[in-house]
Design a protein around this motif. Sequence first.
Motif, short mmCIF file in Angstrom:
data_model
loop_
_atom_site.label_atom_id
_atom_site.label_comp_id
_atom_site.label_asym_id
_atom_site.label_seq_id
_atom_site.Cartn_x
_atom_site.Cartn_y
_atom_site.Cartn_z
N ALA A 67 -49.18 5.56 -16.67
CA ALA A 67 -49.61 4.90 -15.44
C ALA A 67 -48.83 5.44 -14.25
O ALA A 67 -47.67 5.83 -14.37
N ARG A 68 -49.49 5.43 -13.10
CA ARG A 68 -48.85 5.77 -11.84
C ARG A 68 -49.36 4.82 -10.78
O ARG A 68 -50.57 4.68 -10.60
N MET A 69 -48.45 4.16 -10.08
CA MET A 69 -48.82 3.24 -9.01
C MET A 69 -48.34 3.84 -7.69
O MET A 69 -47.19 4.28 -7.59
N ASP A 70 -49.21 3.87 -6.69
CA ASP A 70 -48.87 4.36 -5.37
C ASP A 70 -48.95 3.21 -4.38
O ASP A 70 -49.76 2.28 -4.55
N GLY A 71 -48.14 3.30 -3.32
CA GLY A 71 -48.22 2.35 -2.22
C GLY A 71 -49.24 2.83 -1.21
O GLY A 71 -49.88 3.86 -1.39
N ALA A 72 -49.38 2.09 -0.14
CA ALA A 72 -50.29 2.48 0.93
C ALA A 72 -49.70 3.69 1.65
O ALA A 72 -48.51 3.98 1.52
N PRO A 73 -50.51 4.42 2.40
CA PRO A 73 -49.98 5.56 3.15
C PRO A 73 -48.82 5.14 4.04
O PRO A 73 -48.79 4.01 4.54
N ARG A 74 -47.88 6.05 4.24
CA ARG A 74 -46.67 5.76 5.03
C ARG A 74 -47.06 5.17 6.38
O ARG A 74 -47.95 5.66 7.04
N GLY A 75 -46.37 4.12 6.76
CA GLY A 75 -46.62 3.47 8.03
C GLY A 75 -47.62 2.32 7.94
O GLY A 75 -47.71 1.51 8.85
N ALA A 76 -48.38 2.26 6.88
CA ALA A 76 -49.35 1.17 6.73
C ALA A 76 -48.62 -0.08 6.25
O ALA A 76 -47.57 0.00 5.61
N ALA A 77 -49.18 -1.22 6.57
CA ALA A 77 -48.57 -2.48 6.14
C ALA A 77 -48.55 -2.53 4.62
O ALA A 77 -49.50 -2.13 3.95
N GLY A 78 -47.45 -3.05 4.07
CA GLY A 78 -47.34 -3.17 2.62
C GLY A 78 -47.31 -1.83 1.94
O GLY A 78 -47.91 -1.65 0.90
#
Length: 162
Positions: free
Chosen positions: A139-150
Amino acid sequence: MTKISKALAAVAVVTIVALPAVGDAQSQTGNQPVAYGADSVEYGPNRIILRGRAEATQGGNRFRADTLTLVSGEGGDLQRAEAAGTVYFVTPDQSMRGDRAVYNLGNGEIVVTGNVVLTQGKNVLTGSRLVYNINTEAARMDGAPRGAAGSRVQGVFYPNAN
């Protein structure tokens, strides 16, 4: 066989392939019956669409969404399953939730996007995009693009928890 009977038979056959099983559970669920339901079913060339409380289950696995679209190739083999709306993929050991999901049968990869929550026992991981391989359990989990909320991946892990 009427056109509706053919469509329902196609849904059953395609759904069997669309419901992946994880790890050792795959051999246990592969021969089990598939149940499916939706408020409506639409059949077209190379596509079956389950709309409204769409759900397909096999053994302990469940794939549920507002809309499930099953897409087959020219030979009739299922290539991918697309889910939209509030999406859940649940196995006996874990669950994945998001706004959209695409499951590619060729490589065993399911990509869940939009407010993703992955749980296993008490452990929880959140982010914006999960790539999970049904065959390898990687599995791989990514966050939102840099600068985006959360924009961060966050998790809570309990030592010695299932």
